[in-house]
Design an enzyme around this catalytic site. Structure first.
Site, mmCIF file in Angstrom:
data_model
loop_
_atom_site.group_PDB
_atom_site.id
_atom_site.type_symbol
_atom_site.label_atom_id
_atom_site.label_comp_id
_atom_site.label_asym_id
_atom_site.label_seq_id
_atom_site.Cartn_x
_atom_site.Cartn_y
_atom_site.Cartn_z
ATOM 1 N N ASN A 45 -35.278 99.120 3.374
ATOM 2 C CA ASN A 45 -36.496 98.886 2.592
ATOM 3 C C ASN A 45 -37.608 98.594 3.595
ATOM 4 O O ASN A 45 -37.701 97.495 4.106
ATOM 5 C CB ASN A 45 -36.271 97.704 1.638
ATOM 6 C CG ASN A 45 -37.516 97.363 0.847
ATOM 7 O OD1 ASN A 45 -38.513 98.081 0.889
ATOM 8 N ND2 ASN A 45 -37.450 96.262 0.106
ATOM 9 N N LYS A 104 -40.683 98.397 3.143
ATOM 10 C CA LYS A 104 -41.801 97.625 2.572
ATOM 11 C C LYS A 104 -43.136 98.244 3.021
ATOM 12 O O LYS A 104 -43.224 99.460 3.173
ATOM 13 C CB LYS A 104 -41.667 96.143 2.940
ATOM 14 C CG LYS A 104 -40.276 95.604 2.562
ATOM 15 C CD LYS A 104 -40.146 94.120 2.632
ATOM 16 C CE LYS A 104 -38.713 93.727 2.268
ATOM 17 N NZ LYS A 104 -38.515 92.286 2.200
ATOM 18 N N GLU A 123 -40.180 90.948 -4.534
ATOM 19 C CA GLU A 123 -41.615 90.937 -4.184
ATOM 20 C C GLU A 123 -42.443 91.601 -5.269
ATOM 21 O O GLU A 123 -43.569 91.184 -5.548
ATOM 22 C CB GLU A 123 -41.812 91.619 -2.814
ATOM 23 C CG GLU A 123 -41.300 90.726 -1.684
ATOM 24 C CD GLU A 123 -40.773 91.464 -0.469
ATOM 25 O OE1 GLU A 123 -41.085 92.660 -0.287
ATOM 26 O OE2 GLU A 123 -40.021 90.838 0.312
ATOM 27 N N GLU A 136 -29.961 90.286 -4.288
ATOM 28 C CA GLU A 136 -30.794 89.751 -3.202
ATOM 29 C C GLU A 136 -31.258 88.344 -3.557
ATOM 30 O O GLU A 136 -32.267 88.176 -4.247
ATOM 31 C CB GLU A 136 -32.030 90.637 -3.007
ATOM 32 C CG GLU A 136 -31.693 92.062 -2.640
ATOM 33 C CD GLU A 136 -32.843 92.732 -1.898
ATOM 34 O OE1 GLU A 136 -32.615 93.156 -0.767
ATOM 35 O OE2 GLU A 136 -33.953 92.791 -2.431
ATOM 36 N N GLY A 192 -36.139 87.829 3.989
ATOM 37 C CA GLY A 192 -37.155 87.663 5.021
ATOM 38 C C GLY A 192 -37.188 86.266 5.632
ATOM 39 O O GLY A 192 -38.121 85.923 6.359
ATOM 40 N N GLY A 224 -34.166 94.884 4.813
ATOM 41 C CA GLY A 224 -35.608 94.856 5.043
ATOM 42 C C GLY A 224 -35.923 94.921 6.533
ATOM 43 O O GLY A 224 -35.883 95.991 7.143
ATOM 44 N N GLY A 225 -36.206 93.767 7.116
ATOM 45 C CA GLY A 225 -36.670 93.700 8.507
ATOM 46 C C GLY A 225 -35.831 94.505 9.491
ATOM 47 O O GLY A 225 -36.377 95.235 10.327
HETATM 48 P P1 PGA Z 1 -34.835 91.292 4.578
HETATM 49 O O1 PGA Z 1 -35.333 91.992 3.232
HETATM 50 O O2 PGA Z 1 -33.636 92.068 5.039
HETATM 51 O O3 PGA Z 1 -36.005 91.400 5.533
HETATM 52 O O4 PGA Z 1 -34.490 89.889 4.242
HETATM 53 C C1 PGA Z 1 -34.424 92.472 2.304
HETATM 54 C C2 PGA Z 1 -35.167 93.040 1.130
HETATM 55 O O5 PGA Z 1 -36.214 92.468 0.770
HETATM 56 O O6 PGA Z 1 -34.765 94.057 0.544
#
Ligand code: PGA
Length: 251
Positions: free
Chosen positions: A9, A11, A97, A167, A173, A234-235
């Site tokens: 993801n 973002k 989000e 999640e 994050g 995500g990250g």
């Molecule tokens: P993260 O994000 O791996 O940066 O914690 C996961 C997500 O929001 O899908």
């Protein structure tokens, strides 16, 4: 065995050139993944990224959201048809989000799921509890309610198109990952809830991804759990080497 997925993801990160370079770097390093690899790229990048993965059956492409109406006067929004025409085959729906900053609620998400399915886009449906709910110990009930309100109107055939991403919001994050035991407990609870609604066969075939600070160092431990079928990343999906390590951590 049910399908495993590692979905990135991205973002609101990367330019088109950076996104294409990232996808290329991953595609070059991944040969025979044990599951599907999906790039959740920004809408502006989908067309270009789709050309990077064209013809490679191991890879898929996801929009990060789509509107609940088919088309019309919704300035700035992205429709399911637009995603499809740009090469997406998945769409991430209900990310925390989106729920938090764009006021997407369970009822709206039910409509988005309906529209995506009617167009042939496969939803990666996100659920998960905030910290105060986890601390109260009502996370299973909370997540079960999210699933019920947005998914349980679906027919069995429709439900089979859905991948669920659990999640926990407190882990997204934050660098604070759920322990593999916490992830497994919740994934099993989700599978049991799905089983009560759609039966054991459907529940056993449902892909349930873990998301929330999943990274190159902890992915293998999380994915080793019997009910964790991959991750929504995500990250760590923004670094090709880390993302490849996560893909290789599939069981
Ligand atoms: P993260 O994000 O791996 O940066 O914690 C996961 C997500 O929001 O899908």
């Amino acid at each position: 065995m049910r399908q495993q997925i590692v979905a990135g993801n991205w973002k609101m990160n990367t330019t088109i050139a950076e996104g294409v370079a990232l996808a290329k770097a991953v595609v070059e390093k991944v040969e025979n993944p044990r599951g599907k690899v999906v790039f959740g790229a920004p809408a502006t990048h989908l067309d270009a990224v789709s050309r990077t993965i064209a013809g490679n059956q191991h890879f898929g492409l996801a929009g990060q959201n789509c509107h609940q109406e088919e088309k019309g006067a919704y300035t700035g929004e992205i429709s399911a048809d637009m995603l499809l025409s740009a090469g997406a085959d998945y769409v991430i729906l209900g990310h925390s989000e989106r729920r938090q900053y764009f006021k997407e609620d369970n009822a709206m998400l039910a409509k988005k799921v309906n529209l995506a399915l009617s167009k042939g886009l496969k939803p990666i449906f996100c659920c998960g509890e905030p910290l105060n709910i986890r601390e109260k110990g009502s996370h299973v009930a909370y997540v079960s309610r999210q699933l019920k309100a947005s998914l349980y109107h679906l027919t069995e055939e429709q439900f089979r198109q859905i991948a669920i991403a659990y999640e926990p919001i407190w882990a997204i994050g934050t660098g604070k990952t759920a322990s593999s035991a916490q992830a497994q407990d919740m994934h099993l609870a989700i599978r049991k809830a799905v089983s009560r609604k759609y039966g054991k066969k459907v529940a056993n075939a449902t892909t349930i991804l873990y998301g929330g600070s999943c990274n190159a160092a902890n992915a293998a431990e999380l994915f080793s759990q019997p009910d964790v079928d991959g991750g929504l990343i995500g990250g760590a999906s923004l670094k090709a080497d880390d993302f490849v390590t996560i893909i290789n951590a599939l069981k």
